[in-house]
Design an enzyme around this catalytic site. Structure first.
Site, PDB file in Angstrom:
ATOM      1  N   GLU B  43       0.833  -1.197   0.000  1.00 34.06           N
ATOM      2  CA  GLU B  43       0.000   0.000   0.000  1.00 34.06           C
ATOM      3  C   GLU B  43       0.871   1.250   0.000  1.00 34.06           C
ATOM      4  OE1 GLU B  43      -2.255  -0.860   3.513  1.00 34.06           O
ATOM      5  OE2 GLU B  43      -3.230  -2.585   2.563  1.00 34.06           O
ATOM      6  N   ALA B  73      -5.836  -4.118   0.733  1.00 38.34           N
ATOM      7  CA  ALA B  73      -6.341  -5.429   1.138  1.00 38.34           C
ATOM      8  C   ALA B  73      -5.141  -6.303   1.478  1.00 38.34           C
ATOM      9  CB  ALA B  73      -7.163  -6.052   0.016  1.00 38.34           C
ATOM     10  N   GLU B  74      -4.906  -6.470   2.771  1.00 40.54           N
ATOM     11  CA  GLU B  74      -3.666  -7.127   3.197  1.00 40.54           C
ATOM     12  C   GLU B  74      -3.674  -8.617   2.903  1.00 40.54           C
ATOM     13  OE1 GLU B  74      -5.475  -5.029   4.937  1.00 40.54           O
ATOM     14  OE2 GLU B  74      -4.193  -3.256   4.926  1.00 40.54           O
ATOM     15  N   GLN B  96       1.450  -1.964   6.032  1.00 38.63           N
ATOM     16  CA  GLN B  96       1.690  -0.556   6.374  1.00 38.63           C
ATOM     17  C   GLN B  96       2.034  -0.372   7.860  1.00 38.63           C
ATOM     18  OE1 GLN B  96      -1.292   2.551   5.062  1.00 38.63           O
ATOM     19  NE2 GLN B  96       0.362   2.816   3.607  1.00 38.63           N
ATOM     20  N   PHE B  97       1.361  -1.107   8.723  1.00 37.92           N
ATOM     21  CA  PHE B  97       1.653  -1.086  10.159  1.00 37.92           C
ATOM     22  C   PHE B  97       1.376  -2.475  10.720  1.00 37.92           C
ATOM     23  CE2 PHE B  97       1.125   3.445   9.552  1.00 37.92           C
ATOM     24  CZ  PHE B  97       1.970   4.013  10.484  1.00 37.92           C
ATOM     25  N   ASP B  98       1.978  -2.744  11.887  1.00 42.05           N
ATOM     26  CA  ASP B  98       1.792  -4.022  12.575  1.00 42.05           C
ATOM     27  C   ASP B  98       0.346  -4.504  12.622  1.00 42.05           C
ATOM     28  OD1 ASP B  98       1.091  -2.059  14.735  1.00 42.05           O
ATOM     29  OD2 ASP B  98       3.285  -1.867  14.804  1.00 42.05           O
ATOM     30  N   PHE B 100      -2.139  -3.660  10.970  1.00 42.19           N
ATOM     31  CA  PHE B 100      -2.821  -3.791   9.678  1.00 42.19           C
ATOM     32  C   PHE B 100      -2.353  -5.022   8.913  1.00 42.19           C
ATOM     33  CE2 PHE B 100      -2.765   1.006  10.278  1.00 42.19           C
ATOM     34  CZ  PHE B 100      -3.848   0.937  11.126  1.00 42.19           C
ATOM     35  N   PRO B 103      -5.337  -8.596   8.897  1.00 41.09           N
ATOM     36  CA  PRO B 103      -6.201  -9.184   7.858  1.00 41.09           C
ATOM     37  C   PRO B 103      -5.478 -10.241   7.013  1.00 41.09           C
ATOM     38  CG  PRO B 103      -6.440  -6.799   7.887  1.00 41.09           C
ATOM     39  CD  PRO B 103      -5.287  -7.131   8.799  1.00 41.09           C
ATOM     40  N   HIS B 143      -1.109   1.201  15.801  1.00 39.90           N
ATOM     41  CA  HIS B 143       0.110   1.582  15.086  1.00 39.90           C
ATOM     42  C   HIS B 143       1.366   1.223  15.870  1.00 39.90           C
ATOM     43  CE1 HIS B 143      -2.916   3.895  12.994  1.00 39.90           C
ATOM     44  NE2 HIS B 143      -2.066   4.153  12.027  1.00 39.90           N
TER      45      HIS B 143
END
Ligand SMILES: Cc1ncc(C[n+]2csc(CCOP(=O)(O)OP(=O)(O)O)c2C)c(N)n1
Ligand SMILES: [Mg+2]
Lengths: 405, 356
Positions: B43, B73-74, B96-98, B100, B103, B143
């Site tokens: 992303e 969409a992870e 993008q972050f832990d 996130f 999914p 985050h």
């Protein structure tokens, strides 16, 4: 959309260019059917208007249909044989595709051997159509290991159970092929219930955004274990979801092999020429319980099941081909003998003694076992050696495991 | 793409002041230059270069086919990477972050981790999942998670986490070269830390194995902990964001006359018990430091393992200094949560010195 020259000639692209983009992405007004359940020609498929179909879906040749019929005979035999073996306790579980064989056969027939198939746990018959032997296809169901064949030998992924997850792998394989400029097409299969999973959505969206050569085939067999589609989803049809992703959708009679071959074949062809992904929904019915462990009388009536008996995919193609003078008793004989041969391989495969090596548990987790896995492997090997010594002692008249003390 | 020849490396050489972020960026750029199957996606990683700029310039340099943005969409990112790895690519994907990455957990746990075993080693997935993790940046909820526990508990994954500028480069190159899937945890608080490294030296590790995209197997850091400060009285064992407070604690202790050794675990899986056990046997005392909640954690595993294997060399029970067993707190509370120098030194004080 693509500006691939061959796609520019495609009727779908013509529709896009004339501003009927949305129309073309929507499924035809009626599910595509070329042969009626009674075995009569419904449509020759030579014109768009005849059946309100958006594409011309030509009737496959008699030769193709005869090959398909042989596949149906074989598929039915595999389902029946596997069911019998489950009842005899030779394997723990078998998700049957009895009644869905037309989808199974169409799936392998529309692909080249260089294409890829990503199927679900219910699609053993389709997987065997890729050349996977009975013994290999059933190894995981027998319980020896989680897989029985090398995916690279058949460009066929190992079926697993987490619903819809394989659709994303299919998109990745298609994307890699596209980046390398290969003309591979990937066929990805799932059930109606699996369309509710997030991965279904993510896979279709990724496929459309990256414009990859993937075709999605949903076998809508009306149930996800016990849950009917209406509790799963209230879209006009599953094929209508395609427009939300910007790919064409189509509905097809999933018990009509002729219709499946032409609809899937059209989508595969289009994908191969750079026309991008498509979503096909096949209407069919799971004639047996979800698996042998399921009791389908708890959620559906015998009358409902009975309604699907006359729609059987085999009977209809047999009638059609016989009436056309394209299927004689000599063909039937040959196909049955071939199917019996595979059924025997299946029985032999499952009856053959098997003793998976417990130390294999540690061998493949990483390319090189970690120090921890090596230690655990040594521990289990020592336990096995101790058991072997103990049983040798017992055999020699000793006291078995008591020899430890 | 097959026709794309290997590209010249990014023009940077000799001794350089690099940020941790730049070292990661250079590792990807060098791997991409050497091996056309290395792809970077996720992303905002394309035009923007990622929210932390770790992929800065890669799209421009290597083109949109090699570095591209995906839909949000992870699971899709990791699932597609799985398919691409099946089909000959070496994807390096960014979460993008832990929080996130959650999914994607089904794809990671059910397929990425299991594919090699499921297929008896016939399908290996040489992919890297980069995850910026942990706190200390005043981030809002979701985050700042230290999520390594989920991955280390999942057999089949290699889990790496660098804490120095040179390790940022080396560990990421080793991750990309690994035939197995790697979860690469980047302590986001370190992204803009700086250090002087010799770029030629870093690259030299990989020159001897040119064309394979990686170091010679014998030089790989996978499975190798690093003793980063010598000491004789006790061993501090830390990783990722906790290495800096461990070093600071050792510095303070030295002033007080206590000599603390510091180990950077680096490779959480495979875990280098040989190096770590030998170190602890020599000092006889150990404190394990990690930001994640301590209950059933990597720190718990390290402590339990040392006690099982090194019991007779220990002068005191192995202690843990970890995050509390609470969801990561709000920015104004995080400094109460994070294992800091004082808490580490308090633990060191409790190592039953009266018995030595
Ligand atoms: C992620 C996930 N959730 C739940 C299940 C359990 N499960 C296995 S099959 C199934 C029903 C799937 O129905 P459908 O997609 O229609 O396929 P069918 O079995 O009818 O072929 C369920 C719920 C699973 N395998 N994976
Ligand atoms: Mg179903």
């Amino acid at each position: 959309m693509t500006n691939h020259p061959e796609f520019m000639d495609h009727p779908g692209n013509a529709a896009l260019l004339t501003g009927q983009h949305g129309e073309y992405l929507l499924p035809s007004q009626n599910p595509v059917q070329l042969i009626t359940p009674e075995g009569a020609i419904r449509h020759r498929g030579d014109g768009h208007s005849a059946g309100n179909f958006k594409d011309s879906y030509p009737m496959p040749s008699a030769e193709t249909l005869r090959r398909g019929y042989a596949g149906l005979v074989l598929g039915r035999r595999i389902n029946e044989q596997a069911g019998a073996l489950v009842r005899q306790g030779r394997m723990a579980v078998y998700p049957s595709s009895l009644g869905q064989e037309a989808c199974q056969v169409a799936a392998w027939m529309v692909l080249e051997s260089s294409d890829w198939l990503f199927a679900s746990y219910r699609d053993t018959v389709a997987i065997m159509g890729r050349g996977v032997s009975a013994a290999e296809a059933f190894e995981s169901l027998r319980g020896d290991w989680h897989s029985g064949f090398n995916p690279y030998d058949y460009n066929t992924a190992l079926p697993t159970t987490p619903l819809a997850t394989q659709l994303l792998h299919a998109v990745g394989v298609a994307h890699a092929a596209k980046l390398r400029g290969e003309d591979t097409v990937v066929l990805a299969m799932c059930g109606d219930g699996a369309t509710s999973e997030g991965d279904f959505h993510e896979a279709l969206n990724f496929a459309a955004v990256f414009h990859v050569p993937a075709v999605f085939l949903i076998q809508n067999n009306q149930y996800a274990i016990s849950v009917p589609l209406i509790h799963q989803n209230v879209a006009p049809s599953l094929a209508h979801k395609a427009i939300g992703y910007g790919m064409p959708g189509e509905r097809v009679d999933g018990n009509d092999l002729a219709a499946l071959l032409t609809v899937l074949g059209t989508a595969v062809d289009r994908a191969r020429k750079g026309g991008g992904p498509a979503l096909i929904e096949a209407h069919t019915y799971r004639m047996e319980a979800h698996t042998n462990a399921d009791d389908s009388t708890r959620y559906r009536s015998a009358e409902e099941v009975a309604q699907w008996v006359p729609k059987d995919p085999l009977k209809r193609l047999r009638k059609y081909l016989s009436d056309a003078g394209e299927l004689g008793s000599e063909h039937e004989e040959t196909f049955t003998v071939a199917a019996d041969g595979v059924a025997k391989q299946l029985r032999d495969g499952l009856n053959a003694p098997s003793s998976p090596d417990p130390l294999d548990m540690f061998r493949f987790v990483y390319s090189e076992p970690t120090p921890q896995l090596r230690k655990q492997s040594r521990q289990l090997a020592a336990e096995l050696a101790a058991v072997a010594v103990a049983s040798a002692t017992t055999a020699a008249g000793g006291h078995g495991t008591e020899a430890r003390s | 793409m097959t026709a794309v020849p290997a590209l010249a490396p990014v023009e940077i050489s000799g001794r350089q002041e690099l940020t941790f972020a730049k070292a990661l960026n250079l590792a990807m750029a060098d791997a991409m230059a050497e091996d056309p199957t290395v792809l970077v996606f996720g992303e905002d990683v394309g035009t923007l270069g990622g929210v932390f700029r770790i992929t800065d310039g890669l799209k421009k340099r290597f083109g949109e086919e090699r570095c591209f943005d995906t839909p949000l969409a992870e699971s899709g990112i990791v699932g597609m990477a799985t398919g691409m790895a099946i089909n000959g690519m070496r994807p390096v994907v960014e979460m993008q972050f832990d929080a996130f990455a959650y999914p994607a957990f089904e794809q990671i746990a059910s397929h990425v981790a299991k594919m090699g075993n499921r297929t008896r080693g016939r399908v290996r997935l040489p992919l890297v999942i980069r995850i910026p993790y942990a706190g200390g940046i005043g981030g809002v909820e979701h985050h700042c998670d230290s999520s390594e526990g989920y991955y280390v508990q999942t057999p089949g994954l290699t889990v790496l986490t660098p804490s120095t500028i040179s390790d940022a480069y080396i560990l990421l190159r080793d991750a990309i070269a690994s035939p197995d899937p790697v979860v690469f945890m980047e302590p986001k608080k370190l992204y803009f830390s700086k250090g002087s490294v010799d770029v030629d030296d870093l690259r030299a590790r990989y020159a001897s194995a040119a064309g394979t995209g990686g170091a010679l197997a014998s030089q790989s850091t996978i499975g190798q902990a690093a003793v980063i400060r010598a000491g004789t009285d006790a061993t501090l064992i830390a990783y990722g964001p906790s290495v800096a407070p461990a070093l600071a604690a050792a510095e303070t202790a030295a002033a007080e006359g206590r000599s603390l050794q510091v180990i950077d675990v680096r490779s959480l899986v495979p875990y280098d018990e040989a190096t770590i056990d030998a170190a602890v046997r020599a000092t006889g005392r150990a404190v394990v430091i990690a930001e994640a909640p301590g209950f059933a954690s990597m720190a718990a595993e390290i402590a339990a393992g040392i006690q099982e294997r090194c019991f007779h060399s220990l002068a005191a029970p192995v202690l843990r200094v970890t995050g509390f067993d609470v969801p990561y707190p709000a920015p104004k509370l995080e400094h109460y949560y994070l294992p800091g120098v004082d808490r580490i030194l308090d633990a060191v004080d409790q190592l039953q010195w009266e018995h030595s």
